[in-house]
Design a protein around this motif. Sequence first.
Motif, short mmCIF file in Angstrom:
data_model
loop_
_atom_site.label_atom_id
_atom_site.label_comp_id
_atom_site.label_asym_id
_atom_site.label_seq_id
_atom_site.Cartn_x
_atom_site.Cartn_y
_atom_site.Cartn_z
N LEU A 313 -5.25 -33.09 -33.65
CA LEU A 313 -4.24 -33.17 -32.59
C LEU A 313 -3.51 -31.83 -32.48
CD1 LEU A 313 -2.70 -36.73 -32.98
CD2 LEU A 313 -4.60 -35.96 -31.54
N PRO A 314 -3.27 -31.37 -31.25
CA PRO A 314 -2.60 -30.09 -31.04
C PRO A 314 -1.27 -30.01 -31.77
CG PRO A 314 -3.53 -30.88 -28.97
CD PRO A 314 -3.70 -31.99 -29.97
N GLY A 315 -1.04 -28.86 -32.40
CA GLY A 315 0.21 -28.65 -33.11
C GLY A 315 0.32 -29.40 -34.41
N GLY A 316 -0.78 -30.01 -34.87
CA GLY A 316 -0.73 -30.77 -36.11
C GLY A 316 0.14 -32.01 -36.02
N LYS A 317 0.35 -32.51 -34.81
CA LYS A 317 1.23 -33.66 -34.61
C LYS A 317 0.53 -34.97 -34.97
CE LYS A 317 3.95 -31.45 -30.97
NZ LYS A 317 4.42 -31.51 -29.56
N ALA A 333 2.83 -43.61 -37.72
CA ALA A 333 3.40 -42.35 -38.20
C ALA A 333 2.54 -41.80 -39.32
CB ALA A 333 4.83 -42.58 -38.68
N GLY A 334 2.46 -40.46 -39.41
CA GLY A 334 1.69 -39.82 -40.46
C GLY A 334 0.19 -39.85 -40.23
N VAL A 335 -0.21 -40.32 -39.03
CA VAL A 335 -1.63 -40.47 -38.72
C VAL A 335 -1.98 -39.60 -37.51
CG1 VAL A 335 -3.43 -42.07 -37.97
CG2 VAL A 335 -1.72 -42.81 -39.63
N VAL A 344 -5.36 -40.00 -41.77
CA VAL A 344 -4.06 -39.96 -42.44
C VAL A 344 -3.82 -38.56 -43.00
CG1 VAL A 344 -2.67 -40.85 -44.35
CG2 VAL A 344 -4.16 -42.40 -43.06
N PHE A 345 -2.71 -37.92 -42.58
CA PHE A 345 -2.39 -36.60 -43.14
C PHE A 345 -1.01 -36.56 -43.78
CE2 PHE A 345 -0.83 -36.28 -38.78
CZ PHE A 345 0.38 -35.60 -38.91
N ASP A 346 -0.24 -37.66 -43.67
CA ASP A 346 1.07 -37.74 -44.33
C ASP A 346 1.23 -39.18 -44.82
OD1 ASP A 346 3.67 -37.57 -45.21
OD2 ASP A 346 4.40 -36.47 -43.46
N PRO A 347 0.61 -39.54 -45.96
CA PRO A 347 0.58 -40.93 -46.41
C PRO A 347 1.93 -41.64 -46.49
CG PRO A 347 -0.99 -39.65 -47.67
CD PRO A 347 -0.21 -38.67 -46.83
N GLY A 357 -6.15 -37.85 -46.12
CA GLY A 357 -7.48 -37.65 -45.58
C GLY A 357 -8.27 -38.93 -45.34
N GLU A 358 -7.69 -40.08 -45.62
CA GLU A 358 -8.36 -41.35 -45.32
C GLU A 358 -8.56 -41.45 -43.81
OE1 GLU A 358 -6.68 -45.79 -45.61
OE2 GLU A 358 -6.86 -44.79 -47.56
#
Length: 410
Positions: A313-317, A333-335, A344-347, A357-358
């Motif tokens: 996703l643009p901007g790491g959002k 959130a965090g996905v 998932v990048f913020d569990p 990374g799930e």
Amino acid sequence: MNQISRVASSGFSPERLARIDRLLSEKYVGPGRMPCAQFLLARNGETVHETVLGNRDVERGVALTADTVFRIYSMTKPVACVALMTLVEEGLIALDDPVAKHIPAWKDLGVFSAGVDPFMTTPPARPMQVVDLMRHTSGLTYGFQSRTNVDAAYRKLKVEEMHGGHDLESFIGMLAKLPLEFSPGEAWNYSVSTDVVGYLVQKIAGKPLSQVLRERIFEPLKMTDTGFFVREDQRSRFGACYNATPKGGLKLQDDPEVSPYLQPPALESGGGGLVSTAADYMRFANMLVNGGELDGARILSPMTVRLMASNHLPGGKDLTELSRSLFSESTNAGVGFGLGFAVVFDPPKTLVPCSMGEFYWGGAASTAFWVDPVEKVTAVFMTQLLPSSTYPIRRELRTLVYSALTQTNA
């Protein structure tokens, strides 16, 4: 080694895994909220738990069996995206290619500004790229969302109809006449983008999408029950599909004896057209958790799987920041979103146990899968209940699975 010892040696508590059966039986299948439930859990490619409950055909009293054939709807999307990535690996298409390079009729697509039909449009800030299709930032939409004039135009033309009068070629032609909802890369919107991915696969490979999927994925992985329609030899195993009622009951939505899925569809939908079994889809998930290979059949390289399972996703959002969709999972959130599935990048923000990374996705009939590359866990859930937003079953299953994992790799 008996079953209990084998499960314990995999790092799971058998007693805690039993909570999964109780939840599915006592909360969903027993009270009649779901017709059936099949859950398959594996670690390091070895099955550690399977649940098979309820009836695949409530009206006829036919019990669910482990080889039941299900409509997997949007769990088709990761399959189509894997197929496209096999072509990327061969240098036949690139993620940063303008889509109009492969679909010339789309070179003048505009962004909706006003009107009903004809529409007023403005030029996009930049051309749509192949990666926009994979991550749903293309500006395309789904008519069922019923939010905008563009959604209404999709419904009027029956753009998403698989068993209607148009095929992938005419589907692409219809979209050439409709505006985008936003400039590519500006937002996330669940859409027919993956059907366009399927079209690109078909066009570049020079074969029908069904043939490409069979040759590049299903046959190598021995996914013998997966395809765009229910074959004659599968009909006795095909499940009924139901709508949830306001009072928590079931209403038959698609009778397996007269279902349109019994015939090949006019539109081979890379976004939602496949039927499959839990065992077949688990082989697909195990290929992914194993870095693109299973039982000697290599589908993708480990680096390609890693690329797919990164947030694009643009901007790491995350989806809560970028989504314009009404899709039930888009508030996570965090996905973020990778190339064909959520990532998932913020569990901690997800508020459920999960790994960095799930990646995962689900289907409209409440089916779901996830792949945990850290714990080497794969899971597949099958039922046939529309819509997928009816119950929080996907989050509940994650909680129960990870509460039963007593030996972690993290």
